[in-house]
Scaffold this active site. Structure first.
Site, mmCIF file in Angstrom:
data_model
loop_
_atom_site.group_PDB
_atom_site.id
_atom_site.type_symbol
_atom_site.label_atom_id
_atom_site.label_comp_id
_atom_site.label_asym_id
_atom_site.label_seq_id
_atom_site.Cartn_x
_atom_site.Cartn_y
_atom_site.Cartn_z
ATOM 1 N N HIS A 62 -1.939 -4.335 -4.181
ATOM 2 C CA HIS A 62 -1.326 -4.346 -3.428
ATOM 3 C C HIS A 62 -0.923 -5.376 -2.375
ATOM 4 O O HIS A 62 0.222 -5.304 -2.285
ATOM 5 C CB HIS A 62 -2.083 -3.369 -1.712
ATOM 6 C CG HIS A 62 -2.888 -3.848 -1.194
ATOM 7 N ND1 HIS A 62 -4.072 -4.081 -1.335
ATOM 8 C CD2 HIS A 62 -2.445 -5.080 0.045
ATOM 9 C CE1 HIS A 62 -4.589 -5.142 -0.166
ATOM 10 N NE2 HIS A 62 -3.489 -5.004 0.414
ATOM 11 N N LYS B 165 0.812 -1.516 -0.310
ATOM 12 C CA LYS B 165 -0.118 0.205 -0.426
ATOM 13 C C LYS B 165 0.671 1.208 -0.104
ATOM 14 O O LYS B 165 0.625 2.423 -0.486
ATOM 15 C CB LYS B 165 -0.863 0.033 0.938
ATOM 16 C CG LYS B 165 -2.105 -1.137 0.694
ATOM 17 C CD LYS B 165 -2.991 -0.923 2.270
ATOM 18 C CE LYS B 165 -3.619 -2.298 2.554
ATOM 19 N NZ LYS B 165 -4.792 -1.961 3.266
#
Length: 264
Positions: free
Chosen positions: A114, A88
């Protein structure tokens, strides 16, 4: 004279083994130091994510310990929990995770990248931690095969990812996030129960929902809800943080009344 040459060869071989062992140990310590640095970077870049991964690691270790996993498995679970969201911290995703509104479909698709991004970040450490990248990549897979990014099903999902998925979901429900409100402990346990056999490994979910495990989760949760100044005060009272080693040193020493039971 006949015995001198074999002894010299033996001594040289022994010396080589010692040097190789020393180099291997040094490399392992450097890789552990790299993980420690990455963990600190997560918190420095996003304090909310930094706190989240530590809570997830705490809950995952409680579940793993209750399952009777050995120390090597527990350390693998811990690492995957601590780094499951490192993907992230990417320029394309940072703004999304700092928005206050609900995610748009396009943003959700971006967020779903992610796990792959995280596995790519950790790939250089795969020599020392081969399970780490695999676990991070798979932490959003689902037991029924409907997860992402590869649609793995059942026990094809790495064990570490199956444990972390439960702990991650529990924490996501019980802590407020930028795009969702915190819900109750009961709501979280209900969600885990509803996902048993579809989202989550049914045996691990059943164990997570057992009374002894939930009591430990509740105690750990109460610790993380303590005002920050108290936990920082505990660190200031003579708790010297040792340098990175082959195992992690990130965990604060919790008061006895809040510390989950752990094997030595």
């Amino acid at each position: 004279m006949k015995g001198i040459f074999p002894l010299s060869v033996s001594a040289a071989a022994t010396g080589l083994l010692y040097r190789e062992h020393g180099m291997r140990t040094q490399a392992e310590r450097m890789s552990a130091a790299t993980l420690e640095t990455l963990l600190n970077a997560i918190g420095a870049n996003d304090a909310e994510t930094g706190a989240h991964v530590r809570r997830v690691a705490t809950y995952a270790l409680i579940l793993g310990d209750a399952a009777g996993f050995d120390e090597h498995q527990l350390r693998s679970i811990e690492r995957v929990a601590l780094f499951h969201d490192i993907g992230k911290l990417h320029g394309a995703l940072t703004d999304i995770f700092h928005e206050q509104s609900k995610l748009t479909p396009e943003e959700r698709r971006a967020v779903m990248t992610h796990p792959q991004r995280g596995a790519e970040v950790l790939a250089p450490l795969s020599v020392f931690y081969p399970e780490l990248g695999r676990g991070v990549l798979a932490h959003h897979e689902r037991w029924d095969g409907s997860g992402y990014p590869r649609g793995l099903k059942g026990k094809r999902i790495p064990l570490e990812a199956r444990v972390v998925a439960i702990a991650d979901s529990f924490d996501a429900i019980t802590h407020r996030r930028r795009y969702s409100h915190a819900r109750s402990f009961a709501d979280a346990t209900r969600a885990i129960a509803e996902g048993k056999g579809t989202q989550f490994d049914p045996e691990l979910a059943e164990l997570f929902l057992s009374s002894p495990v939930l009591r430990k989760i509740d105690r750990a949760m109460r610790h993380w809800h303590m005002p920050r100044k108290k936990t920082e005060g505990n660190r200031r009272r003579g708790e010297r943080q040792p340098g990175p080693d082959i195992t992690f040193r990130w965990r604060p020493r919790l008061p006895a009344s809040h510390s989950p039971d752990r094997r030595p």
